[in-house]
Design a protein around this motif. Structure first.
Motif, short mmCIF file in Angstrom:
data_model
loop_
_atom_site.label_atom_id
_atom_site.label_comp_id
_atom_site.label_asym_id
_atom_site.label_seq_id
_atom_site.Cartn_x
_atom_site.Cartn_y
_atom_site.Cartn_z
N PRO A 1 -1.80 -32.39 39.63
CA PRO A 1 -1.58 -31.18 40.45
C PRO A 1 -0.17 -30.64 40.18
O PRO A 1 0.78 -31.40 40.03
CB PRO A 1 -1.71 -31.69 41.88
CG PRO A 1 -2.57 -32.91 41.77
CD PRO A 1 -2.19 -33.54 40.46
N SER A 2 -0.03 -29.34 40.16
CA SER A 2 1.26 -28.76 39.81
C SER A 2 2.26 -28.84 40.96
O SER A 2 3.46 -28.95 40.75
CB SER A 2 1.07 -27.29 39.39
OG SER A 2 0.34 -26.62 40.40
N SER A 3 1.77 -28.82 42.19
CA SER A 3 2.71 -28.86 43.31
C SER A 3 2.97 -30.30 43.74
O SER A 3 2.07 -31.15 43.70
CB SER A 3 2.15 -28.07 44.50
OG SER A 3 1.40 -28.90 45.34
N ALA A 4 4.20 -30.53 44.18
CA ALA A 4 4.59 -31.88 44.60
C ALA A 4 3.75 -32.34 45.78
O ALA A 4 3.30 -33.47 45.85
CB ALA A 4 6.07 -31.90 44.96
N ASN A 5 3.49 -31.42 46.72
CA ASN A 5 2.69 -31.80 47.90
C ASN A 5 1.28 -32.18 47.52
O ASN A 5 0.73 -33.17 48.01
CB ASN A 5 2.66 -30.63 48.91
CG ASN A 5 4.00 -30.48 49.61
OD1 ASN A 5 4.81 -31.41 49.60
ND2 ASN A 5 4.24 -29.30 50.17
N ALA A 6 0.68 -31.40 46.63
CA ALA A 6 -0.69 -31.70 46.20
C ALA A 6 -0.72 -33.03 45.46
O ALA A 6 -1.65 -33.83 45.63
CB ALA A 6 -1.21 -30.58 45.30
N PHE A 7 0.32 -33.30 44.66
CA PHE A 7 0.39 -34.57 43.93
C PHE A 7 0.50 -35.73 44.91
O PHE A 7 -0.20 -36.73 44.80
CB PHE A 7 1.57 -34.57 42.97
CG PHE A 7 1.82 -35.90 42.32
CD1 PHE A 7 0.98 -36.37 41.32
CD2 PHE A 7 2.89 -36.69 42.71
CE1 PHE A 7 1.20 -37.61 40.72
CE2 PHE A 7 3.13 -37.93 42.12
CZ PHE A 7 2.28 -38.39 41.13
N SER B 1 -0.41 -35.91 48.02
CA SER B 1 -1.66 -36.10 48.76
C SER B 1 -2.72 -36.75 47.87
O SER B 1 -3.39 -37.70 48.26
CB SER B 1 -2.16 -34.73 49.25
OG SER B 1 -3.50 -34.83 49.68
N GLN C 1 7.76 -33.20 34.54
CA GLN C 1 7.13 -33.62 35.80
C GLN C 1 8.07 -34.52 36.62
O GLN C 1 7.62 -35.26 37.49
CB GLN C 1 5.82 -34.38 35.50
CG GLN C 1 4.78 -33.54 34.75
CD GLN C 1 3.65 -34.39 34.19
OE1 GLN C 1 3.88 -35.43 33.57
NE2 GLN C 1 2.41 -33.94 34.43
N ASP D 1 9.98 -34.05 39.01
CA ASP D 1 10.00 -33.90 40.47
C ASP D 1 8.96 -34.79 41.14
O ASP D 1 9.01 -35.01 42.35
CB ASP D 1 9.76 -32.43 40.84
CG ASP D 1 8.44 -31.90 40.29
OD1 ASP D 1 8.09 -32.24 39.15
OD2 ASP D 1 7.74 -31.17 41.02
N LEU D 2 8.02 -35.32 40.33
CA LEU D 2 6.99 -36.20 40.90
C LEU D 2 7.43 -37.66 40.93
O LEU D 2 6.79 -38.49 41.58
CB LEU D 2 5.69 -36.05 40.09
CG LEU D 2 5.14 -34.62 39.92
CD1 LEU D 2 3.82 -34.65 39.17
CD2 LEU D 2 4.98 -33.93 41.28
#
Lengths: 348, 348
Positions: free
Chosen positions: B107-113, B115, B140, B142-143
């Protein structure tokens, strides 16, 4: 030359260890990564081993500046905001005009770290520094994206920390790459009845069901001969002593796209009763060379047959392998093992 | 046994390469890290090589589930919020009941990743998976803190990516460690006048000004004999051919606290005019064994003297080193080099 290199390493190794112990006191036993000048020289002499387009000196505490507390130890004009002073990260110079950031005293907030890192980079550029080394421990992982954002790249990592690097000069970078090889061993154990100790491994690979020599990887900082003895004991329960390293195989692009060296060691059995490691080994037994080589598996591979030929020639005393010789250098008293064929050296 | 291991590696190596090529198409040429079953077996057989208290299978595509696009490919009750479905990360199984996350479709967004990673871990735990492999590319980064927050640890890194791992079972983890060794070479080049090719390096270590053999590290995927020839050429301009690997030295805790293997190679000179590498070498010349060993440097170190003794014994034909033999395995046609003492094998 090897001897020179050894001396470099040993003489610096002592300093290295002393420094590591000292620094580690600052950080709950987490020693900072230091590197020995010899290794560095050793590495920079291999140009294409550079990481990407970038060669940095190896951090070394020879000329370390003692950092102040709090992750801030100097003021200089902030290139981002000239009107206010900028914080600089604690760091020290290495012997190659590089800089090692002190991981033990980084600003606790991400914003303060970002600001100090940016200002420090400006300062290091003004001072014409070369390679910058930044080690971030696991609990500092929130600083990783910030370092990447500022132009750092990953260098290597191990559980608990990651090392990042930044190359300043407008010239090819010679930052050394992380270690490139895994060291495997194979134990050739043959008894007085001319029977070879073999195992069948629990694996899902193409050689399921094949009788083979015990193999494994050596542990961190383990000697090759010790690793061979340990692996044979773990897989079969047989006690052995090391006799000779009879051959080794070099192959590339295995785990992590790295390379692999497999050392074939001739071992003398000290016991005969087999107790297998149920987790890894399906079965183990003593087998004749004829039965071992009689497996279709061996008839289909030249490397397999050659290695067994070499091992049998060693057993039949018509082949000379390398024996292990532990030598201590006076420069640091460090024990190192030299493998060579010893039979004729008395003639010199 | 070595041959068995070689065969494992080669047969899987081919599959490895094929899969790597295929996967890399998904990700701008960035191939996912895949591992060969043999290497993995090889590694897990060494228990204390575990990373911390944690052993995971090596990711391998043998039983890969084809991921769907978008980083989401399944629904299951979300352990964090039972009322709504949770996204799961694309992944595939390896051959050891482990899971390899598909870095190409996170997932591109940190929140989606965050979750999806949390939900995926719950799913993998329910399925009693073992080792989880998560490769994050530089872009990536930030993940990384999110993965660490969820219990992942660093495994290894190279420029451009970091590999993290998570061990699920309540049993000792056997995740293999990253490569442990650097491979160095020393070139012993002696001409028909019994003169040895030596250099003085530009270094700040304790052996400044000492005449020594050319040394260096081999490059990624480079053969030992090729690396020796290259280093001698780079440092002195002398062309050579490889004759024998006469000895090697094993020392621990050098760069990055890893280990070092230095192979001493006897080379035959094909030219005599020296052209030094100004960046690394201060000076180079042909020197007699007596002048080389006459330096105080050598009189003070047993290892140094022994290595020169071995090299001279080789030159005087009273010592047998290992020669290099390139062998191809029928299992994948991959070229591998076997080093051994060949003189007496015809007797078998």
């Amino acid at each position: 030359m090897a001897a020179h290199t050894a001396i470099c390493q040993w003489s610096f190794g002592q300093h290295f260890n002393q420094e590591t112990r000292r620094i580690s006191c600052n950080r709950d036993g987490n020693a900072l990564e230091l590197f020995r000048s010899s290794s560095w020289k050793h590495i920079i002499s291999s140009k294409t081993q550079c990481v990407k387009q970038c060669t940095s000196p190896m951090p070394f505490l020879g000329t370390r500046n003692v950092p102040k507390k709090g992750g801030i130890h100097a003021l200089l004009p902030n290139t981002m905001s000239p009107s206010m002073p900028a914080e600089l990260l604690d760091s020290w110079d290495d012997d190659y005009n590089g800089v090692v950031v002190d991981s033990a005293s980084l600003p606790s907030s991400a914003n303060a770290f970002a600001s100090a890192l940016r200002a420090s980079l400006s300062s290091w550029k003004l001072k014409e520094k070369k390679g910058i080394w930044l080690k971030l421990f696991q609990e500092q992982s929130d600083l990783v994206p910030i370092a990447i954002q500022e132009g750092f790249d990953y260098h290597h990592a191990e559980p608990g920390y990651i090392m990042l690097t930044y190359w300043i000069p407008d010239e090819p970078c010679t930052i050394p790459s992380s270690p490139s090889h895994q060291i495997g061993i194979a134990g050739f154990v043959i008894n007085d009845n001319r029977e070879i100790l073999v195992v069948k491994e629990k694996c899902s690979c193409s050689c399921v069901g094949v009788w083979k020599l015990p193999t494994g990887y050596i542990n961190k900082s383990e000697e090759i001969f010790s690793g061979a003895i340990r692996e044979v004991k773990e897989e079969t329960g047989i006690d052995t002593t090391f006799l000779e390293m009879v051959a080794f195989r070099h192959v590339h692009r295995v785990a992590f796209e790295k390379s692999d060296l497999l050392f074939v060691c001739m071992l003398k059995p000290l016991s005969s009763e087999i107790t297998i490691d149920e987790k890894e080994i399906q079965d183990a037994k003593w087998i004749t060379p004829e039965e071992l080589l009689g497996q279709q598996f061996y008839s289909e591979d030249e490397m397999s047959r050659k290695l067994i030929e070499i091992c049998m020639a060693t057993y039949e005393n018509c082949y000379n392998g390398y024996t292990a010789h532990q030598l201590i250098s006076k420069f640091d008293g460090k024990l190192s093992v030299l493998y060579y064929y010893n039979n004729n050296l008395n003639m010199i």
